[in-house]
Design a protein around this motif. Structure first.
Motif, PDB file in Angstrom:
ATOM      1  N   UNK A   1       0.846  -1.194   0.000  1.00  0.00           N
ATOM      2  CA  UNK A   1       0.000   0.000   0.000  1.00  0.00           C
ATOM      3  C   UNK A   1       0.879   1.240   0.000  1.00  0.00           C
ATOM      4  N   UNK A   2       0.389   2.289  -0.634  1.00  0.00           N
ATOM      5  CA  UNK A   2       1.037   3.593  -0.549  1.00  0.00           C
ATOM      6  C   UNK A   2       0.914   4.096   0.886  1.00  0.00           C
ATOM      7  N   UNK A   3       1.854   4.921   1.308  1.00  0.00           N
ATOM      8  CA  UNK A   3       1.840   5.474   2.663  1.00  0.00           C
ATOM      9  C   UNK A   3       1.682   6.986   2.629  1.00  0.00           C
ATOM     10  N   UNK A   4       1.225   7.548   3.768  1.00  0.00           N
ATOM     11  CA  UNK A   4       1.087   8.997   3.879  1.00  0.00           C
ATOM     12  C   UNK A   4       2.423   9.687   3.620  1.00  0.00           C
ATOM     13  N   UNK A   5       3.507   9.099   4.110  1.00  0.00           N
ATOM     14  CA  UNK A   5       4.850   9.568   3.785  1.00  0.00           C
ATOM     15  C   UNK A   5       5.268   8.902   2.478  1.00  0.00           C
ATOM     16  N   UNK A   6       5.392   9.659   1.375  1.00  0.00           N
ATOM     17  CA  UNK A   6       5.623   9.042   0.067  1.00  0.00           C
ATOM     18  C   UNK A   6       6.964   8.328  -0.054  1.00  0.00           C
ATOM     19  N   UNK A   7       7.817   8.478   0.933  1.00  0.00           N
ATOM     20  CA  UNK A   7       9.098   7.766   0.904  1.00  0.00           C
ATOM     21  C   UNK A   7       8.904   6.267   1.136  1.00  0.00           C
ATOM     22  N   UNK A   8       7.779   5.887   1.747  1.00  0.00           N
ATOM     23  CA  UNK A   8       7.594   4.498   2.172  1.00  0.00           C
ATOM     24  C   UNK A   8       6.427   3.824   1.466  1.00  0.00           C
ATOM     25  N   UNK A   9       6.511   2.514   1.404  1.00  0.00           N
ATOM     26  CA  UNK A   9       5.388   1.648   1.097  1.00  0.00           C
ATOM     27  C   UNK A   9       5.191   0.715   2.281  1.00  0.00           C
ATOM     28  N   UNK A  10       3.934   0.377   2.549  1.00  0.00           N
ATOM     29  CA  UNK A  10       3.636  -0.706   3.475  1.00  0.00           C
ATOM     30  C   UNK A  10       3.618  -1.976   2.638  1.00  0.00           C
ATOM     31  N   UNK A  11       4.485  -2.931   2.923  1.00  0.00           N
ATOM     32  CA  UNK A  11       4.585  -4.123   2.101  1.00  0.00           C
ATOM     33  C   UNK A  11       4.116  -5.350   2.869  1.00  0.00           C
ATOM     34  N   UNK A  12       3.330  -6.170   2.182  1.00  0.00           N
ATOM     35  CA  UNK A  12       2.894  -7.448   2.716  1.00  0.00           C
ATOM     36  C   UNK A  12       3.776  -8.538   2.137  1.00  0.00           C
ATOM     37  N   UNK A  13       4.857  -8.833   2.847  1.00  0.00           N
ATOM     38  CA  UNK A  13       5.726  -9.921   2.438  1.00  0.00           C
ATOM     39  C   UNK A  13       5.070 -11.245   2.796  1.00  0.00           C
ATOM     40  N   UNK A  14       5.620 -12.335   2.320  1.00  0.00           N
ATOM     41  CA  UNK A  14       4.972 -13.633   2.515  1.00  0.00           C
ATOM     42  C   UNK A  14       4.667 -13.910   3.977  1.00  0.00           C
ATOM     43  N   UNK A  15       5.590 -13.541   4.888  1.00  0.00           N
ATOM     44  CA  UNK A  15       5.439 -13.914   6.296  1.00  0.00           C
ATOM     45  C   UNK A  15       5.222 -12.744   7.231  1.00  0.00           C
TER      46      UNK A  15
END
Length: 309
Positions: free
Chosen positions: A66-80
């Motif tokens: 997902x995109x984050x409020x801070x554009x420097x970051x993404x929230x990532x759903x890795x496998x685990x």
């Protein structure tokens, strides 16, 4: 196809040959399209302004983000696990492990209109057992399981433009469900939204348009189907590959002379995973990204409102 529904054809945009392309996401801030190759453990990014694409290596399979409020970051759903990914440094910051000790992995996910990340998992045993779950990562980074039926393969997570309806599915059931979704996170009135009636295809990733329609990529069906808010099919887009996997509405539309950003370009990811040698040889575009220009407009993708510690 439902009587009276309209259909059109998608065209190849990028022949990226992703083994399992997924996570189609349009970033309105940067004007770029993001997606993942899950099995390739890579995040991809495409800029229609110059036609260039690049990618980032991930520490494990990247299922959703997902995109984050801070554009420097993404929230990532890795496998685990869920983690923050720093687009500038390429580093990750772990948030929480997901279903440790169970043979599942993170799968589909989207942010709700309140900026919380809702996602599901899938059974990795190969038996398609309903042992997975649906979860929400809140803005304070707390994790909660949602009171929804356990799926074998979670998919089609999306939210109506007003945020009051959540869509989701367990792909093997070949039905998409809906539930009332309150701003405080409460869920009620879980129900069948629509059932697939074609002989082939299962529901995969979805997005919504500004009229409240749900666009669903149908794995194995070579199509994307739009359902109105009443669950009735209104349009479909034929895709020249067997396994379209996820969709996003972005812009500007390709070929638009005035440069106006309409969020009317349908981006479609696909995959060659699960195709045998003969099928892959015949399906030469499998794993590419496709586009179609629609008469509908999208809704800007919500961003996750939590932040790295």
């Amino acid at each position: 196809m439902t009587a009276g529904a309209r259909n059109q054809q998608a065209a190849l945009l990028l022949d990226t040959k992703c083994e399992l392309g997924e996570g189609a996401t349009w970033c309105a801030r940067s004007g770029r399209f993001y997606w993942t190759d899950i099995e390739g453990a890579r995040l991809w990014r495409y800029d229609p302004a110059d036609g260039r694409s690049d990618s980032f290596s991930m520490p494990e399979r990247l299922a959703t983000f997902a995109l984050c409020a801070n554009p420097r970051y993404l929230l990532v759903g890795l496998a685990s696990q869920l983690a923050f990914f720093d687009l500038e440094t390429g580093g990750t910051q772990r948030i929480v492990d997901i279903e440790p000790g169970i043979n599942t992995r993170v799968n589909d996910g989207r942010c709700d209109r309140e900026g919380r990340f809702v996602f599901g998992t899938k059974d990795e045993s190969g038996r398609l057992q309903p042992v997975a779950g649906f979860y929400r990562l809140n803005r304070d980074l707390s994790l909660e399981r949602l009171p929804l039926p356990a799926p074998a393969i979670s998919n089609s997570i999306a939210f109506s433009p007003d945020g009051a309806t959540m869509y989701y599915c367990d792909s093997p059931t070949r039905e998409i469900r809906a539930c009332d979704y309150r701003a405080d996170g409460g869920i009620a009135n879980d129900r069948v939204f629509t059932r697939l009636t074609d002989a082939t295809g299962i529901p995969d990733g979805s997005t919504v348009d500004s009229d409240g329609g749900l666009w669903n990529a149908q794995w194995g069906g070579a199509r994307v189907v739009r359902y109105g808010p009443d669950g009735v099919e209104t349009e479909r887009v034929d895709v020249p590959t067997a396994q379209p996997s996820c969709v996003a509405l972005g812009g500007p539309a390709l070929g638009r002379a005035d440069g106006d950003v309409q969020l009317d370009t349908l981006y479609i990811t696909s995959a060659y995973a699960e195709l045998d040698a003969a099928a892959r040889a015949a399906d030469t575009l499998a794993g590419g990204v496709f586009v179609a220009t629609l008469a509908r407009r999208g809704v800007p993708e919500p961003v996750f409102q939590g932040a790295p510690v």
